[in-house]
Design a protein around this motif. Structure first.
Motif, PDB file in Angstrom:
ATOM      1  N   PRO A 162       2.992   0.259  -5.990  1.00 22.04           N
ATOM      2  CA  PRO A 162       1.670   0.883  -6.153  1.00 22.04           C
ATOM      3  C   PRO A 162       0.536  -0.139  -6.313  1.00 22.04           C
ATOM      4  O   PRO A 162      -0.610   0.159  -5.972  1.00 22.04           O
ATOM      5  N   GLU A 163       0.869  -1.329  -6.793  1.00 22.27           N
ATOM      6  CA  GLU A 163      -0.155  -2.364  -6.951  1.00 22.27           C
ATOM      7  C   GLU A 163      -0.658  -2.887  -5.596  1.00 22.27           C
ATOM      8  O   GLU A 163      -1.664  -3.587  -5.541  1.00 22.27           O
ATOM      9  N   ASP A 164       0.039  -2.579  -4.550  1.00 21.98           N
ATOM     10  CA  ASP A 164      -0.406  -2.969  -3.209  1.00 21.98           C
ATOM     11  C   ASP A 164      -1.369  -1.959  -2.599  1.00 21.98           C
ATOM     12  O   ASP A 164      -1.891  -2.197  -1.496  1.00 21.98           O
ATOM     13  N   THR A 165      -1.597  -0.863  -3.288  1.00 19.03           N
ATOM     14  CA  THR A 165      -2.535   0.141  -2.789  1.00 19.03           C
ATOM     15  C   THR A 165      -3.937  -0.447  -2.692  1.00 19.03           C
ATOM     16  O   THR A 165      -4.463  -0.978  -3.674  1.00 19.03           O
ATOM     17  N   ALA A 166      -4.520  -0.382  -1.515  1.00 18.88           N
ATOM     18  CA  ALA A 166      -5.831  -0.979  -1.280  1.00 18.88           C
ATOM     19  C   ALA A 166      -6.276  -0.676   0.144  1.00 18.88           C
ATOM     20  O   ALA A 166      -5.480  -0.220   0.970  1.00 18.88           O
ATOM     21  N   VAL A 167      -7.522  -0.958   0.399  1.00 22.30           N
ATOM     22  CA  VAL A 167      -7.997  -1.008   1.778  1.00 22.30           C
ATOM     23  C   VAL A 167      -7.781  -2.432   2.271  1.00 22.30           C
ATOM     24  O   VAL A 167      -8.200  -3.391   1.617  1.00 22.30           O
ATOM     25  N   TYR A 168      -7.112  -2.559   3.385  1.00 23.55           N
ATOM     26  CA  TYR A 168      -6.786  -3.862   3.946  1.00 23.55           C
ATOM     27  C   TYR A 168      -7.723  -4.174   5.111  1.00 23.55           C
ATOM     28  O   TYR A 168      -7.936  -3.333   5.992  1.00 23.55           O
ATOM     29  N   TYR A 169      -8.238  -5.392   5.097  1.00 26.28           N
ATOM     30  CA  TYR A 169      -9.180  -5.848   6.118  1.00 26.28           C
ATOM     31  C   TYR A 169      -8.632  -7.101   6.790  1.00 26.28           C
ATOM     32  O   TYR A 169      -7.951  -7.907   6.161  1.00 26.28           O
TER      33      TYR A 169
ATOM     34  N   TRP B  15      -5.910 -11.815   6.261  1.00 22.74           N
ATOM     35  CA  TRP B  15      -5.830 -10.456   5.747  1.00 22.74           C
ATOM     36  C   TRP B  15      -6.347 -10.456   4.311  1.00 22.74           C
ATOM     37  O   TRP B  15      -5.963 -11.321   3.509  1.00 22.74           O
ATOM     38  N   PHE B  16      -7.173  -9.488   4.004  1.00 15.86           N
ATOM     39  CA  PHE B  16      -7.722  -9.303   2.675  1.00 15.86           C
ATOM     40  C   PHE B  16      -7.482  -7.855   2.252  1.00 15.86           C
ATOM     41  O   PHE B  16      -7.222  -6.993   3.102  1.00 15.86           O
ATOM     42  N   ARG B  17      -7.586  -7.610   0.977  1.00 17.67           N
ATOM     43  CA  ARG B  17      -7.470  -6.236   0.504  1.00 17.67           C
ATOM     44  C   ARG B  17      -8.409  -6.016  -0.676  1.00 17.67           C
ATOM     45  O   ARG B  17      -8.755  -6.957  -1.395  1.00 17.67           O
ATOM     46  N   GLN B  18      -8.787  -4.769  -0.826  1.00 19.36           N
ATOM     47  CA  GLN B  18      -9.644  -4.401  -1.947  1.00 19.36           C
ATOM     48  C   GLN B  18      -9.121  -3.107  -2.542  1.00 19.36           C
ATOM     49  O   GLN B  18      -9.152  -2.055  -1.880  1.00 19.36           O
ATOM     50  N   ALA B  19      -8.654  -3.208  -3.764  1.00 23.00           N
ATOM     51  CA  ALA B  19      -8.166  -2.040  -4.486  1.00 23.00           C
ATOM     52  C   ALA B  19      -9.332  -1.360  -5.186  1.00 23.00           C
ATOM     53  O   ALA B  19     -10.360  -2.001  -5.454  1.00 23.00           O
ATOM     54  N   PRO B  20      -9.207  -0.089  -5.499  1.00 18.12           N
ATOM     55  CA  PRO B  20     -10.299   0.626  -6.175  1.00 18.12           C
ATOM     56  C   PRO B  20     -10.717  -0.072  -7.453  1.00 18.12           C
ATOM     57  O   PRO B  20      -9.877  -0.414  -8.294  1.00 18.12           O
ATOM     58  N   GLY B  21     -11.994  -0.336  -7.579  1.00 19.38           N
ATOM     59  CA  GLY B  21     -12.522  -0.947  -8.781  1.00 19.38           C
ATOM     60  C   GLY B  21     -12.287  -2.437  -8.899  1.00 19.38           C
ATOM     61  O   GLY B  21     -12.588  -3.028  -9.938  1.00 19.38           O
ATOM     62  N   LYS B  22     -11.741  -3.038  -7.862  1.00 20.77           N
ATOM     63  CA  LYS B  22     -11.450  -4.472  -7.912  1.00 20.77           C
ATOM     64  C   LYS B  22     -12.167  -5.205  -6.784  1.00 20.77           C
ATOM     65  O   LYS B  22     -12.611  -4.601  -5.812  1.00 20.77           O
ATOM     66  N   GLU B  23     -12.249  -6.511  -6.932  1.00 14.57           N
ATOM     67  CA  GLU B  23     -12.870  -7.325  -5.906  1.00 14.57           C
ATOM     68  C   GLU B  23     -11.894  -7.546  -4.746  1.00 14.57           C
ATOM     69  O   GLU B  23     -10.682  -7.459  -4.895  1.00 14.57           O
ATOM     70  N   ARG B  24     -12.471  -7.851  -3.610  1.00 13.10           N
ATOM     71  CA  ARG B  24     -11.650  -8.145  -2.448  1.00 13.10           C
ATOM     72  C   ARG B  24     -10.891  -9.444  -2.687  1.00 13.10           C
ATOM     73  O   ARG B  24     -11.445 -10.420  -3.193  1.00 13.10           O
ATOM     74  N   GLU B  25      -9.632  -9.483  -2.292  1.00 12.75           N
ATOM     75  CA  GLU B  25      -8.825 -10.681  -2.468  1.00 12.75           C
ATOM     76  C   GLU B  25      -8.094 -11.013  -1.175  1.00 12.75           C
ATOM     77  O   GLU B  25      -7.768 -10.125  -0.374  1.00 12.75           O
ATOM     78  N   GLY B  26      -7.825 -12.287  -0.998  1.00 13.75           N
ATOM     79  CA  GLY B  26      -7.059 -12.709   0.159  1.00 13.75           C
ATOM     80  C   GLY B  26      -5.590 -12.377  -0.012  1.00 13.75           C
ATOM     81  O   GLY B  26      -5.059 -12.442  -1.110  1.00 13.75           O
ATOM     82  N   VAL B  27      -4.942 -12.028   1.067  1.00 19.30           N
ATOM     83  CA  VAL B  27      -3.517 -11.693   1.052  1.00 19.30           C
ATOM     84  C   VAL B  27      -2.727 -12.758   1.794  1.00 19.30           C
ATOM     85  O   VAL B  27      -1.725 -13.269   1.305  1.00 19.30           O
ATOM     86  N   GLY B  28      -3.186 -13.095   2.962  1.00 21.29           N
ATOM     87  CA  GLY B  28      -2.506 -14.100   3.766  1.00 21.29           C
ATOM     88  C   GLY B  28      -3.358 -14.444   4.957  1.00 21.29           C
ATOM     89  O   GLY B  28      -4.232 -13.687   5.348  1.00 21.29           O
ATOM     90  N   CYS B  29      -3.097 -15.601   5.542  1.00 20.36           N
ATOM     91  CA  CYS B  29      -3.865 -15.996   6.711  1.00 20.36           C
ATOM     92  C   CYS B  29      -3.017 -16.905   7.584  1.00 20.36           C
ATOM     93  O   CYS B  29      -2.067 -17.540   7.114  1.00 20.36           O
ATOM     94  N   ILE B  30      -3.383 -16.949   8.851  1.00 28.55           N
ATOM     95  CA  ILE B  30      -2.687 -17.795   9.814  1.00 28.55           C
ATOM     96  C   ILE B  30      -3.733 -18.604  10.565  1.00 28.55           C
ATOM     97  O   ILE B  30      -4.755 -18.083  10.995  1.00 28.55           O
TER      98      ILE B  30
END
Length: 121
Positions: free
Chosen positions: A87-94, A35-50
């Motif tokens: 609110p810091e978790d607000t992002a598009v999640y991929y 799982w990755f996420r990208q918040a407005p104006g920020k780079e995509r970051e990893g959240v977790g993986c299995i």
């Protein structure tokens, strides 16, 4: 070959959501799912993986203790359970799937479309 992410929405601070990543057209067991996420104006970051094989799970530090990744190899779905949202978790999640093809010595990667999570203060 497709990954379909869903479950995003609007939630208040402290709330919870469950995201789903449904796979089709691939041998699901062979794929590590992240799982990755990208918040407005920020780079995509990893959240977790299995992992695909031994079920090992890794989390980004900021979500440890709040997010949980779960995998259902019968339904071909990976879940991201998100609790105590801020609110810091607000992002598009991929979601992302990765498989190593040993015979070809290469990785195969599949991305799902994003699902928007908005956490209001």
């Amino acid at each position: 070959v497709q990954l379909q992410a869903s479950g995003g929405g609007l939630v208040q601070t402290g709330g919870s959501l469950r995201l789903s990543c449904a796979a089709s057209g691939l041998t699901f067991d062979d794929y590590a799912i992240g799982w990755f996420r990208q918040a407005p104006g920020k780079e995509r970051e990893g959240v977790g993986c299995i992992s695909s094989s031994d079920g090992k799970i890794f989390y980004e530090d900021s979500v440890k203790g709040r997010f949980t990744v779960g995998r259902d190899n019968v339904k071909n779905i990976v879940y991201l359970y998100m609790n105590n949202l801020t609110p810091e978790d607000t992002a598009v999640y991929y979601c992302n799937g990765e498989d190593y093809i040993a015979s070809e010595r290469r990785y195969v990667e599949v991305w799902g479309q994003g699902t928007l999570v908005t956490v209001s203060s």
